[in-house]
Design a protein around this motif. Structure first.
Motif, PDB file in Angstrom:
ATOM      1  N   TRP A   1       6.133  26.700   3.226  1.00  0.00           N
ATOM      2  CA  TRP A   1       6.654  28.038   2.935  1.00  0.00           C
ATOM      3  C   TRP A   1       5.525  29.003   2.567  1.00  0.00           C
ATOM      4  O   TRP A   1       5.527  30.155   3.011  1.00  0.00           O
ATOM      5  CB  TRP A   1       7.686  27.993   1.811  1.00  0.00           C
ATOM      6  CG  TRP A   1       9.034  27.563   2.299  1.00  0.00           C
ATOM      7  CD1 TRP A   1       9.637  26.369   2.096  1.00  0.00           C
ATOM      8  CD2 TRP A   1       9.928  28.321   3.111  1.00  0.00           C
ATOM      9  NE1 TRP A   1      10.848  26.318   2.715  1.00  0.00           N
ATOM     10  CE2 TRP A   1      11.066  27.529   3.348  1.00  0.00           C
ATOM     11  CE3 TRP A   1       9.884  29.591   3.661  1.00  0.00           C
ATOM     12  CZ2 TRP A   1      12.137  27.960   4.105  1.00  0.00           C
ATOM     13  CZ3 TRP A   1      10.975  30.025   4.420  1.00  0.00           C
ATOM     14  CH2 TRP A   1      12.079  29.212   4.632  1.00  0.00           C
ATOM     15  N   VAL A   2       4.588  28.557   1.772  1.00  0.00           N
ATOM     16  CA  VAL A   2       3.461  29.420   1.400  1.00  0.00           C
ATOM     17  C   VAL A   2       2.653  29.778   2.637  1.00  0.00           C
ATOM     18  O   VAL A   2       2.280  30.942   2.847  1.00  0.00           O
ATOM     19  CB  VAL A   2       2.570  28.719   0.331  1.00  0.00           C
ATOM     20  CG1 VAL A   2       1.244  29.434   0.171  1.00  0.00           C
ATOM     21  CG2 VAL A   2       3.300  28.645  -0.991  1.00  0.00           C
ATOM     22  N   PHE A   3       2.400  28.794   3.481  1.00  0.00           N
ATOM     23  CA  PHE A   3       1.634  29.044   4.698  1.00  0.00           C
ATOM     24  C   PHE A   3       2.380  30.019   5.621  1.00  0.00           C
ATOM     25  O   PHE A   3       1.783  30.964   6.162  1.00  0.00           O
ATOM     26  CB  PHE A   3       1.348  27.730   5.426  1.00  0.00           C
ATOM     27  CG  PHE A   3       0.561  27.911   6.682  1.00  0.00           C
ATOM     28  CD1 PHE A   3      -0.790  28.218   6.635  1.00  0.00           C
ATOM     29  CD2 PHE A   3       1.163  27.792   7.922  1.00  0.00           C
ATOM     30  CE1 PHE A   3      -1.524  28.399   7.792  1.00  0.00           C
ATOM     31  CE2 PHE A   3       0.443  27.973   9.085  1.00  0.00           C
ATOM     32  CZ  PHE A   3      -0.906  28.269   9.017  1.00  0.00           C
ATOM     33  N   CYS A   4       3.678  29.809   5.809  1.00  0.00           N
ATOM     34  CA  CYS A   4       4.470  30.716   6.664  1.00  0.00           C
ATOM     35  C   CYS A   4       4.467  32.133   6.110  1.00  0.00           C
ATOM     36  O   CYS A   4       4.351  33.102   6.876  1.00  0.00           O
ATOM     37  CB  CYS A   4       5.908  30.201   6.792  1.00  0.00           C
ATOM     38  SG  CYS A   4       6.061  28.759   7.854  1.00  0.00           S
ATOM     39  N   TYR A   5       4.594  32.262   4.798  1.00  0.00           N
ATOM     40  CA  TYR A   5       4.564  33.597   4.183  1.00  0.00           C
ATOM     41  C   TYR A   5       3.231  34.287   4.463  1.00  0.00           C
ATOM     42  O   TYR A   5       3.191  35.455   4.860  1.00  0.00           O
ATOM     43  CB  TYR A   5       4.811  33.503   2.682  1.00  0.00           C
ATOM     44  CG  TYR A   5       4.568  34.813   1.978  1.00  0.00           C
ATOM     45  CD1 TYR A   5       5.497  35.840   2.036  1.00  0.00           C
ATOM     46  CD2 TYR A   5       3.376  35.037   1.287  1.00  0.00           C
ATOM     47  CE1 TYR A   5       5.264  37.054   1.421  1.00  0.00           C
ATOM     48  CE2 TYR A   5       3.144  36.246   0.658  1.00  0.00           C
ATOM     49  CZ  TYR A   5       4.081  37.249   0.728  1.00  0.00           C
ATOM     50  OH  TYR A   5       3.844  38.443   0.123  1.00  0.00           O
ATOM     51  N   LEU A   6       2.140  33.559   4.243  1.00  0.00           N
ATOM     52  CA  LEU A   6       0.821  34.157   4.468  1.00  0.00           C
ATOM     53  C   LEU A   6       0.623  34.552   5.925  1.00  0.00           C
ATOM     54  O   LEU A   6       0.087  35.630   6.221  1.00  0.00           O
ATOM     55  CB  LEU A   6      -0.275  33.184   4.038  1.00  0.00           C
ATOM     56  CG  LEU A   6      -0.444  32.983   2.544  1.00  0.00           C
ATOM     57  CD1 LEU A   6      -1.457  31.894   2.265  1.00  0.00           C
ATOM     58  CD2 LEU A   6      -0.875  34.285   1.899  1.00  0.00           C
ATOM     59  N   VAL A   7       1.056  33.700   6.838  1.00  0.00           N
ATOM     60  CA  VAL A   7       0.906  34.010   8.264  1.00  0.00           C
ATOM     61  C   VAL A   7       1.739  35.233   8.638  1.00  0.00           C
ATOM     62  O   VAL A   7       1.246  36.168   9.295  1.00  0.00           O
ATOM     63  CB  VAL A   7       1.290  32.785   9.127  1.00  0.00           C
ATOM     64  CG1 VAL A   7       1.422  33.164  10.598  1.00  0.00           C
ATOM     65  CG2 VAL A   7       0.257  31.686   8.962  1.00  0.00           C
ATOM     66  N   CYS A   8       3.004  35.248   8.223  1.00  0.00           N
ATOM     67  CA  CYS A   8       3.892  36.377   8.565  1.00  0.00           C
ATOM     68  C   CYS A   8       3.380  37.688   7.968  1.00  0.00           C
ATOM     69  O   CYS A   8       3.367  38.725   8.635  1.00  0.00           O
ATOM     70  CB  CYS A   8       5.317  36.091   8.104  1.00  0.00           C
ATOM     71  SG  CYS A   8       6.112  34.766   9.030  1.00  0.00           S
ATOM     72  N   TYR A   9       2.972  37.644   6.710  1.00  0.00           N
ATOM     73  CA  TYR A   9       2.485  38.863   6.060  1.00  0.00           C
ATOM     74  C   TYR A   9       1.204  39.361   6.727  1.00  0.00           C
ATOM     75  O   TYR A   9       1.031  40.561   6.942  1.00  0.00           O
ATOM     76  CB  TYR A   9       2.266  38.605   4.569  1.00  0.00           C
ATOM     77  CG  TYR A   9       1.922  39.842   3.795  1.00  0.00           C
ATOM     78  CD1 TYR A   9       2.880  40.818   3.546  1.00  0.00           C
ATOM     79  CD2 TYR A   9       0.631  40.054   3.318  1.00  0.00           C
ATOM     80  CE1 TYR A   9       2.570  41.967   2.846  1.00  0.00           C
ATOM     81  CE2 TYR A   9       0.307  41.206   2.612  1.00  0.00           C
ATOM     82  CZ  TYR A   9       1.282  42.147   2.376  1.00  0.00           C
ATOM     83  OH  TYR A   9       0.968  43.284   1.683  1.00  0.00           O
ATOM     84  N   SER A  10       0.326  38.439   7.071  1.00  0.00           N
ATOM     85  CA  SER A  10      -0.924  38.838   7.732  1.00  0.00           C
ATOM     86  C   SER A  10      -0.650  39.433   9.112  1.00  0.00           C
ATOM     87  O   SER A  10      -1.288  40.410   9.525  1.00  0.00           O
ATOM     88  CB  SER A  10      -1.865  37.642   7.853  1.00  0.00           C
ATOM     89  OG  SER A  10      -2.230  37.188   6.572  1.00  0.00           O
ATOM     90  N   ILE A  11       0.288  38.844   9.852  1.00  0.00           N
ATOM     91  CA  ILE A  11       0.642  39.380  11.170  1.00  0.00           C
ATOM     92  C   ILE A  11       1.249  40.780  11.026  1.00  0.00           C
ATOM     93  O   ILE A  11       0.913  41.707  11.787  1.00  0.00           O
ATOM     94  CB  ILE A  11       1.603  38.430  11.904  1.00  0.00           C
ATOM     95  CG1 ILE A  11       0.846  37.157  12.331  1.00  0.00           C
ATOM     96  CG2 ILE A  11       2.244  39.099  13.111  1.00  0.00           C
ATOM     97  CD1 ILE A  11       1.737  36.069  12.884  1.00  0.00           C
TER      98      ILE A  11
END
Length: 130
Positions: free
Chosen positions: A71-81
């Motif tokens: 979940w942390v990784f997905c959040y970081l990826v989505c926010y960065s995109i």
């Protein structure tokens, strides 16, 4: 041999025979031995159960860590995109979308703070040594 020596030998044989009988009877476990064996078995079962529960807790802990790490990784990826997309749209002025330099700086800074903050603060608490 005198009478005293003969009586002494007889008493000695009787004492040895009584001791031998006691030793032979002790070869069979008595109530105290059975209680001690039962207590040792209960202690071993309790230790085994404790180890089993500890292993189960560790497995559950690992599953939770894996879940939260995703979940942390997905959040970081989505926010960065999202921030990258906003920067590109604003940079090329697509559809007349233009943001001020202050807003863009804030977006870029918040991305860095979000990434560093989540990785350092949240995951260090989440991934404490077992």
């Amino acid at each position: 041999m005198t009478v005293d020596e003969e009586a002494l030998r007889k008493r000695l044989r009787e004492a040895i025979n009584r001791s031998l009988t006691g030793v032979q009877q002790k070869a069979q476990p008595d109530d105290k031995d059975k209680r001690e064996a039962l207590a040792a078995e209960k202690k071993q079962n309790a230790e085994t159960q404790s180890i089993v529960e500890s292993n189960l807790d560790r497995r559950v802990n690992r599953r939770l860590r894996w879940k939260y790490a995703r979940w942390v990784f997905c959040y970081l990826v989505c926010y960065s995109i999202f921030v990258g997309g906003v920067l590109i749209i604003s940079g090329f002025g697509i559809c007349g979308f233009v943001l001020s330099e202050t807003v863009l700086s804030t977006l870029v800074g918040s991305t860095a703070v979000s990434a560093i903050g989540l990785v350092l603060a949240v995951t260090t608490g989440l991934f404490k040594p077992i």
